[in-house]
Write a protein that holds these residues in place. Structure first.
Motif, PDB file in Angstrom:
ATOM      1  N   TRP A  38       0.823  -1.210   0.000  1.00 33.91           N
ATOM      2  CA  TRP A  38       0.000   0.000   0.000  1.00 33.91           C
ATOM      3  C   TRP A  38       0.859   1.263   0.000  1.00 33.91           C
ATOM      4  CZ3 TRP A  38       0.070   3.942   3.520  1.00 33.91           C
ATOM      5  CH2 TRP A  38       0.638   3.697   4.782  1.00 33.91           C
ATOM      6  N   GLN A  90       3.686   6.554  -0.381  1.00 30.98           N
ATOM      7  CA  GLN A  90       3.671   6.961   1.032  1.00 30.98           C
ATOM      8  C   GLN A  90       4.777   6.216   1.803  1.00 30.98           C
ATOM      9  OE1 GLN A  90       1.718   9.217   2.481  1.00 30.98           O
ATOM     10  NE2 GLN A  90       0.264   9.634   0.852  1.00 30.98           N
ATOM     11  N   TYR A 113       5.834   6.220   5.729  1.00 31.92           N
ATOM     12  CA  TYR A 113       5.276   5.385   6.792  1.00 31.92           C
ATOM     13  C   TYR A 113       6.122   4.148   7.042  1.00 31.92           C
ATOM     14  CZ  TYR A 113       1.003   8.153   6.945  1.00 31.92           C
ATOM     15  OH  TYR A 113       0.100   9.173   7.105  1.00 31.92           O
ATOM     16  N   TYR A 115      -0.943  -3.103   8.711  1.00 32.18           N
ATOM     17  CA  TYR A 115      -2.338  -3.408   8.372  1.00 32.18           C
ATOM     18  C   TYR A 115      -3.250  -2.240   8.745  1.00 32.18           C
ATOM     19  CZ  TYR A 115      -6.949  -5.588   8.505  1.00 32.18           C
ATOM     20  OH  TYR A 115      -8.278  -5.870   8.314  1.00 32.18           O
ATOM     21  N   PHE A 116      -3.057  -1.673   9.928  1.00 34.00           N
ATOM     22  CA  PHE A 116      -3.911  -0.589  10.414  1.00 34.00           C
ATOM     23  C   PHE A 116      -3.846   0.629   9.486  1.00 34.00           C
ATOM     24  CE2 PHE A 116      -4.249   3.361  12.901  1.00 34.00           C
ATOM     25  CZ  PHE A 116      -5.554   3.240  13.359  1.00 34.00           C
ATOM     26  N   TYR A 117      -2.629   1.080   9.164  1.00 37.37           N
ATOM     27  CA  TYR A 117      -2.493   2.270   8.319  1.00 37.37           C
ATOM     28  C   TYR A 117      -2.842   1.959   6.861  1.00 37.37           C
ATOM     29  CZ  TYR A 117      -0.424   4.870  12.154  1.00 37.37           C
ATOM     30  OH  TYR A 117      -0.224   5.517  13.349  1.00 37.37           O
ATOM     31  N   GLN A 167      -5.146  -0.045   5.718  1.00 41.35           N
ATOM     32  CA  GLN A 167      -6.590  -0.048   5.519  1.00 41.35           C
ATOM     33  C   GLN A 167      -7.177   1.360   5.537  1.00 41.35           C
ATOM     34  OE1 GLN A 167      -6.457  -3.029   4.203  1.00 41.35           O
ATOM     35  NE2 GLN A 167      -8.512  -3.455   4.965  1.00 41.35           N
ATOM     36  N   LYS A 168      -6.448   2.311   6.093  1.00 39.31           N
ATOM     37  CA  LYS A 168      -6.901   3.704   6.094  1.00 39.31           C
ATOM     38  C   LYS A 168      -6.598   4.390   4.766  1.00 39.31           C
ATOM     39  CE  LYS A 168      -6.251   6.419   9.544  1.00 39.31           C
ATOM     40  NZ  LYS A 168      -5.631   7.191  10.633  1.00 39.31           N
ATOM     41  N   PHE A 169      -5.418   4.139   4.216  1.00 41.43           N
ATOM     42  CA  PHE A 169      -4.979   4.862   3.024  1.00 41.43           C
ATOM     43  C   PHE A 169      -5.211   4.095   1.717  1.00 41.43           C
ATOM     44  CE2 PHE A 169      -2.429   6.734   6.444  1.00 41.43           C
ATOM     45  CZ  PHE A 169      -2.624   8.087   6.205  1.00 41.43           C
ATOM     46  N   TYR A 170      -5.226   2.757   1.788  1.00 39.56           N
ATOM     47  CA  TYR A 170      -5.379   1.952   0.572  1.00 39.56           C
ATOM     48  C   TYR A 170      -6.081   0.658   0.958  1.00 39.56           C
ATOM     49  CZ  TYR A 170      -4.006  -0.077  -3.968  1.00 39.56           C
ATOM     50  OH  TYR A 170      -4.007  -0.634  -5.229  1.00 39.56           O
ATOM     51  N   PRO A 171      -7.400   0.708   1.149  1.00 40.32           N
ATOM     52  CA  PRO A 171      -8.137  -0.460   1.647  1.00 40.32           C
ATOM     53  C   PRO A 171      -8.027  -1.664   0.708  1.00 40.32           C
ATOM     54  CG  PRO A 171      -9.483   1.526   1.775  1.00 40.32           C
ATOM     55  CD  PRO A 171      -8.270   1.882   0.960  1.00 40.32           C
TER      56      PRO A 171
END
Length: 501
Positions: free
Chosen positions: A374, A380, A383, A427-429, A431-435
């Motif tokens: 992602w 990105q 991150y 996984y957490f980030y 799913q926020k930026f690129y599900p």
């Protein structure tokens, strides 16, 4: 499904060559444990941890940047290749010279007094690895899996030959008077020295072949490309440093954190040799992950422009978790014969109980690699640094506090907890930026059950060897049954041929 088959085919080629090559290379552990003392193995573990760390500095994320920009719009892949390779050669000359000149200081700091030559050889190994990185990446991008696999296999065969010659054959030739090692600047009593020298010779000899197969290039730097590439790769450099810290720090720090006489009859360096040798038993999981990475990284970038790519990524992740979970159980339940087969000496069996933990750690590393797509396709990459830094901090803390208390298990848990934290954050980030529609609940069930079955099989022992083998391996069938229950619809879809319209 055709995309998945293509990825599976590429992974199979990389995997077959890696497994064949590493299987040959794995025989070196038999030689090392049979011909070298545990202190030499401890030295080997520490120096190669340093090499793994500095490899990241020498390539500074340019492999991934090369994939990203070579598949970008309005960019000539050959121009990207030429500019990236030229930049790496120039930076390698600078960094390699720095490490070469710092060799006496490194020898003193790492407690190898009078052996600065080890770190001069290390500088050359790092330099050869760096200037091969982009040509190897180009072979992967061009789908030349057989050329890539062939080059890797030649390199491994050369390395094995030189190890056999220096460690096994040379002492015999010297003792019979057929050859005088000192006449060539060699010493028949060297141990870790010959491991490094073999690596150096094998890497140097492979350079012309790899450059030829990847395609020779003219030197040149395209500033309009290198600026954006540098901005993209810089966070990956820090991610790589933190990541290799996570992977190697336990082996690098183990002997310095473990109290003396923690294991009776073993010095801290000898215990580090046992710890490092048991890492090798988890190599099959690492091989699968490496083969998957070779095939998946260029594949993911090429598929990133497809609107259905998230669904494809989810399918790839699910297949990866299933395959690696089965592999983890298969290795763990058979450690009672796999371990002694490859690690000669009863001292090494004291560390077998950490292998399932290491296997799960490597499996989570593979999950993290899947998840990390992602931030690579969305640019990105910043991150990546924070996620891997969190893993590195956790790894160091676990080593610092648990190795003095739990010894080998403390070191193994540093690997597991590190990748667990990284996987959770990614996984957490992500799913926020690129599900991506991962089958998260089902995947967790598989991982937990596989880990439990792995340790159940490891500790399950019967007096009858035949019954013991059968009962342990029956646990694999139990897991396969779980897959049939939870994934029956997907499995049915694989075997039911759709009728033509």
């Amino acid at each position: 499904m055709s995309n998945l088959k293509k990825l599976a085919g590429q992974t199979a080629i990389y995997g077959l060559s890696s497994i064949l090559g590493r299987s040959i290379n794995f025989l070196l552990i038999i030689i090392y444990t049979a011909y070298l003392d545990t202190a030499a193995l401890g030295a080997f573990t520490g120096i190669y941890a340093l090499i793994g760390f500095l490899n990241i500095v020498f390539t500074y994320g340019m492999e991934t940047a090369f994939f990203r920009f070579s598949t970008g719009k309005n960019l000539n892949p050959q121009t990207v290749y030429r500019s990236t390779q030229t930049l790496l050669i120039l930076s390698t000359l600078t960094l390699g010279t720095g490490v070469y000149l710092a060799a006496p200081w490194l020898a003193q700091v790492m407690d190898y007094p009078g052996k600065a030559y080890l770190f001069r050889w290390t500088a050359l190994i790092l330099s050869f690895d760096a200037i091969l990185a982009i040509p190897f990446a180009k072979l992967r991008l061009d789908n030349k899996a057989f050329d890539f696999a062939g080059a890797k296999l030649i390199n491994i065969l050369l390395n094995v030959f030189f190890n056999l010659f220096f460690i096994v054959w040379l002492p015999e030739l010297a003792s019979s008077g057929q050859i005088n090692p000192t006449g060539f600047g060699l010493n028949e009593n060297w141990g870790v020295e010959y491991i490094l020298l073999s690596n150096l010779l094998a890497n140097g000899l492979i350079i012309p072949y790899v450059w030829w197969r990847a395609g020779f290039f003219g030197f040149g730097l395209e500033k309009s490309i290198l600026g954006p590439m540098w901005n993209y790769s810089l966070p990956l450099l820090f991610m790589g440093l933190a990541g290799v810290t996570n992977e190697l720090v336990s082996r690098l720090l183990f002997e310095y954190v473990l109290p003396e006489n923690y294991y009776p009859g073993l010095s801290s360096r000898e215990a580090a040799g046992v710890f490092g040798a048991n890492f090798k038993l988890a190599i099959l999981m690492n091989l699968v992950i490496q083969a998957f990475k070779y095939a998946a990284e260029p594949f993911f970038f090429k598929q990133s422009t497809d609107k259905n790519s998230p669904e494809l990524y989810a399918k790839v992740m699910h297949a990866f978790v299933l395959f690696c979970s089965i592999l983890m159980i298969a290795i763990s339940v058979n450690l009672f014969w796999i371990g002694p087969l490859f690690l000669k000496g009863t001292v090494y069996s004291e560390g077998f109980f950490i292998v399932p933990v290491l296997l799960m750690g490597y499996l989570l590393l593979g999950v993290y690699f899947n998840l990390s797509i992602w931030f690579k396709v969305t640019d990105q990459t910043k991150y990546s640094f924070w996620i891997t830094l969190a893993g590195a901090v956790v790894s160091v803390l676990v080593i610092w506090f648990l190795v003095p208390v739990w010894g080998y298990m403390g070191g193994a848990l540093s690997t597991l907890t590190c990748y667990l934290v990284m996987t959770g954050l990614c996984y957490f980030y992500g799913q926020k930026f690129y599900p991506i529609p991962y089958q998260t609940s089902k995947g967790l069930i598989y991982l937990i059950c596989a880990f439990g079955l792995s340790y159940l099989g490891f500790y399950l022992n019967l007096e009858s060897e035949i019954l013991n083998f059968m009962l342990k391996n029956f646990l694999i069938l139990i897991f396969l049954g779980l897959i049939l229950v939870l994934d029956k619809n997907q499995i049915k879809a694989l075997f039911v041929r759709r009728s033509p319209r």
